[in-house]
Design an enzyme around this catalytic site. Structure first.
Site, PDB file in Angstrom:
ATOM      1  CD  GLU A 517      -2.835  -1.044  -0.166  1.00  6.98           C
ATOM      2  OE1 GLU A 517      -3.042   0.060  -0.721  1.00  6.98           O
ATOM      3  OE2 GLU A 517      -3.260  -2.115  -0.632  1.00  6.98           O
ATOM      4  CG  HIS A 520      -1.335   1.574  -4.292  1.00  7.42           C
ATOM      5  ND1 HIS A 520      -1.390   1.494  -5.660  1.00  7.42           N
ATOM      6  CD2 HIS A 520      -1.820   0.383  -3.819  1.00  7.42           C
ATOM      7  CE1 HIS A 520      -1.900   0.311  -6.009  1.00  7.42           C
ATOM      8  NE2 HIS A 520      -2.155  -0.372  -4.922  1.00  7.42           N
ATOM      9  CG  HIS A 523       1.900   5.676  -8.645  1.00  6.55           C
ATOM     10  ND1 HIS A 523       1.133   4.742  -9.299  1.00  6.55           N
ATOM     11  CD2 HIS A 523       2.417   6.459  -9.619  1.00  6.55           C
ATOM     12  CE1 HIS A 523       1.198   4.933 -10.611  1.00  6.55           C
ATOM     13  NE2 HIS A 523       1.973   5.982 -10.828  1.00  6.55           N
TER      14      HIS A 523
END
Length: 740
Positions: A517, A520, A523
């Site tokens: 996670e 993410h 990102h």
């Protein structure tokens, strides 16, 4: 989101919010919104109507009441319609600035309110928020259609699309024009009036059904919790787990009993520990019956209707099936590529699972013989329990030996954050002066290597009845150069909370989920684009899991693992011998993990590749599921799909016809891990290159172009097969290119 299949598990991506001048926060202690925040009295000043004055527009959770959200949604929709009216009524010829940039700047109030509502209904639902979600689902869908199906707006965007090569636009701007045009086209902008009317009706009904499905899943996962009368029936669990189960039962007025909460997956974590086979079976059966029991939360009729409406909508738009519609806009580009990959992997995965099942059955037979008792056939509720025994026998350790070295906050700060510091130069500082929506949430400032602020990160790690299942990242504020915004992002896991005063000790899968996670989150935090609709994780669904899966590689990277794997009492590092055993067992149980994931991904495709005329009614939903599993070779009872259809939340949300994305992305991930290892591993220059060439680019470039720019070649499936220890038949080995 992350699933345990990805080993090295609905990704909520919220809309961007409006830019503002950042001002310092007033010092305070992190304050959670009180439990009576469901009061219907709005705040004197609705802070959702203007950008937050907290750092980076961090939401003022403590000053926003649930009663503020509805008025903010109403005003936000009115504002955005007025903004679109200004665009379409402009008598000047369409230009990039007066049309595309104006659209990118618009809708800030609505985005802010909708982001808060969607985030909180996922992370901390209450009756008021769930009612708002249900009440506004259809209205928001109608609002989106009013914009997407506006013929004047489409005419302006289409004019720019046709002239895009001659407008002197940069590559990012030209791509943005193409993106807006294709989105309007896919929304039905070229339909006739009857088609548009039907599209609006379909979208409104789908929005309402989606809200009902999610609320049913949340309600039933709580209602299906298993109540245990005697502590001795919980043999195998740790003292902290038993204490937590007693506390959970007491919270429901069941003093003296024990409550085993369920997660929204088929398998349940406690099945790996419980010695009582009858209780294991009871928990498993409670899990798999969800959504198909004929009670108030039965989702079978809802599933049938949703799949039917999606197929009808696809046909309106000129596609044979919903899968055709979805995959046209993904890197896979069509059913053929997805089906070929899933069917290429299936025999190897199921074959490996059957071999693993044979080992488990042999252990059951030996144990029962030693006890002088008849053996029994391996069942789904036995798999996790006996696989831990086999792991201990083959590799000399089991999960219980790892957990004392995996304390949650230590893993986060000295594992996840440490790896990001080594690879990207990031620094983290916890802050206690910002409000939070729940007392369990941790807040961190994130800084670049040069000390400049990068983002604010929220860590919401614990499971609770008000929180949906799974793990996900969402953005409260998206990065945008146009809007002068820096990101505020959150990670959400569902780690069982121990009793007060007890440490939170993680399983190895939970450690991997935390790293996943955070991939993410990186990102989102590293996004460095101008336009908000291209920011962060706004990339094709079958690409979005790729950076997060790459980040899992650092969970067992020796220098990272040595930094965080320390005993929660003594601070002693994990013994080298145990560390070596962990690394040696990386391919253990991969047949099971791959099969339970692939069977769910296949179910998703089978549902959404159905032509409109072949979709079963409610009473045929479970029969269709069983038939699909059998026909695709997944009829191996000890390994059920990770999600069965009635509680498969991914495919009622953004992963409809897209759940294959995890394995598609892992092909890219496995190639990238090879690139990291071949070039030295955990090195700043590699992290900086990955950040600059891929993580910072968002959706501003073609996804596979970004991938090739990092690794230097087309994606190949062989690294994935080697990682998982899967063997493909010789006739299939030539098919090494996984994507176009």
């Amino acid at each position: 989101m992350r699933i345990p299949f990805v080993l090295a598990a609905t990704l909520a991506i919220a809309a961007p919010v409006l830019a503002q001048t950042v001002v310092p926060a007033t010092p305070r202690t992190n304050v959670a919104v009180p439990t009576d925040a469901t009061l219907d009295t709005p705040s004197a000043v609705n802070l959702l109507l203007t950008p937050s004055t907290l750092p980076l527009q961090y939401p003022p959770f403590d000053k926003i009441r649930d009663a503020d959200i509805g008025p903010a949604l109403d005003q936000g929709m009115a504002e955005q319609l007025a903004e679109v009216a200004v665009i379409v009524d402009n008598t000047a010829a369409p230009t990039f600035d007066n049309t595309i940039v104006a659209l990118e700047r618009g809708g800030r109030t609505l985005a802010r309110a909708n982001t808060l509502l969607s985030s909180l209904t996922g992370a901390d639902a209450n009756p008021a928020r769930l009612k708002l979600q249900a009440d506004y689902a259809t209205r928001l869908a109608a609002h989106r259609d009013a914009i997407a199906l506006n013929p004047k707006l489409f005419a302006r965007v289409e004019a720019l699309y046709k002239q895009r090569a001659t407008l002197g636009l940069g590559a990012q701007e030209q791509r943005l024009v193409e993106r807006h045009y294709n989105q309007l086209l896919r929304a039905g902008a070229k339909l006739d009036e009857a088609g548009k009317a039907r599209m609006k009706a379909i979208n409104g009904e789908l929005a309402q059904l989606g809200a009902r499905f999610n609320q049913n899943v949340l309600a039933e996962v709580n209602e299906s919790a298993v109540i245990v009368d005697r502590a001795e029936d919980l043999a195998g669990l740790g003292d902290e787990q038993i204490s937590a189960a007693a506390s959970a039962a007491k919270a429901r007025g069941l003093d003296g009993k024990y409550l085993v909460a369920l997660l929204n997956t088929t398998g349940q974590p406690v099945l790996s520990q419980l010695e009582n086979r009858a209780l294991r079976e009871r928990i498993y059966e409670a899990s798999v019956a969800r959504g198909s029991r004929g009670n108030a939360y039965d989702n079978t009729a809802l599933v049938s209707r949703v799949v039917t409406l999606r197929a009808e909508r696809a046909r309106l738009l000129g596609f044979a099936t919903h899968a055709d519609f979805v995959l046209k806009d993904e890197t896979a580009q069509g059913q053929q590529a997805v089906n070929a990959m899933l069917r290429q992997l299936a025999p190897a995965a199921v074959g490996a699972a059957r071999r693993e099942g044979g080992e488990l059955q042999a252990m059951i037979d030996r144990e029962q013989k030693a006890k002088g008792q008849p053996s029994f056939k391996l069942a789904a509720w036995d798999w996790s329990f006996y696989s831990e025994k086999v792991r201990a026998a083959k590799y000399g350790f089991d999960e219980s030996q790892l957990k004392p070295y995996l304390e949650m906050k230590n893993v986060l700060e000295n594992g996840v954050f440490y790896a990001a510091g080594q690879l990207y130069g990031l620094k983290f500082k916890q802050r206690n002066d910002l409000p939070v929506y729940h007392p369990d949430v941790l807040v961190y400032d994130v800084f670049n290597a040069d000390g400049s602020p990068l983002a604010i990160f929220l860590a919401d790690m614990y499971a609770r009845p008000s929180k949906r299942g799974g793990a996900w990242m969402n953005a409260y504020v998206d990065q945008s150069g146009l809007l002068n915004q820096k990101p505020v992002v959150a990670n959400h896991l569902n780690i069982p909370k121990p009793a007060d005063g007890k440490p939170t000790l993680l399983t190895w899968d939970e450690v991997n989920t935390m790293f996943h996670e955070f991939g993410h989150a990186l990102h989102g935090m590293f996004s460095n684009v101008k336009y908000p609709s291209m920011a962060g994780t706004r990339v094709p669904r079958d690409f979005v899991e790729y950076p997060s899966q790459v980040n899992e590689m650092w969970a067992d990277w020796p220098s990272v693992l040595a930094n965080y794997a320390r005993h929660y009492k003594t601070g002693e590092p994990m013994p080298r011998a145990l560390l070596d055993k962990v690394l040696a067992a990386k391919q253990f149980n991969q047949g099971f993990a791959t099969t339970e994931y692939l069977s769910a991904a296949m179910l998703d495709q089978r549902w959404h590749q159905l032509p409109l005329e072949q979709i079963p009614a409610a009473d045929g939903v479970m029969a269709f599921e069983a038939k699909a599993l059998r026909e695709e070779g997944y009829d191996y009872d000890p390994v059920p799909p990770r999600y069965r259809t009635p509680y498969f939340s991914h495919i009622m949300g953004g992963y409809a016809a897209g759940y294959y994305a995890y394995v598609w992305s892992e092909v890219l991930d496995a190639n990238t891990v090879q690139w990291f290892k071949a070039n030295g591993g955990l090195k700043r220059e590699l992290g900086d290159a990955f950040r600059a060439k891929l993580l910072s680019q968002g959706g501003s470039q073609d996804a596979l172009t970004l991938f090739r720019g990092v690794v230097g070649h087309e994606p190949q499936i062989q690294p994935l097969l080697e990682r998982r220890g899967l063997v493909i038949e010789k006739s299939e080995k030539a098919k090494t290119t996984a994507t176009k």
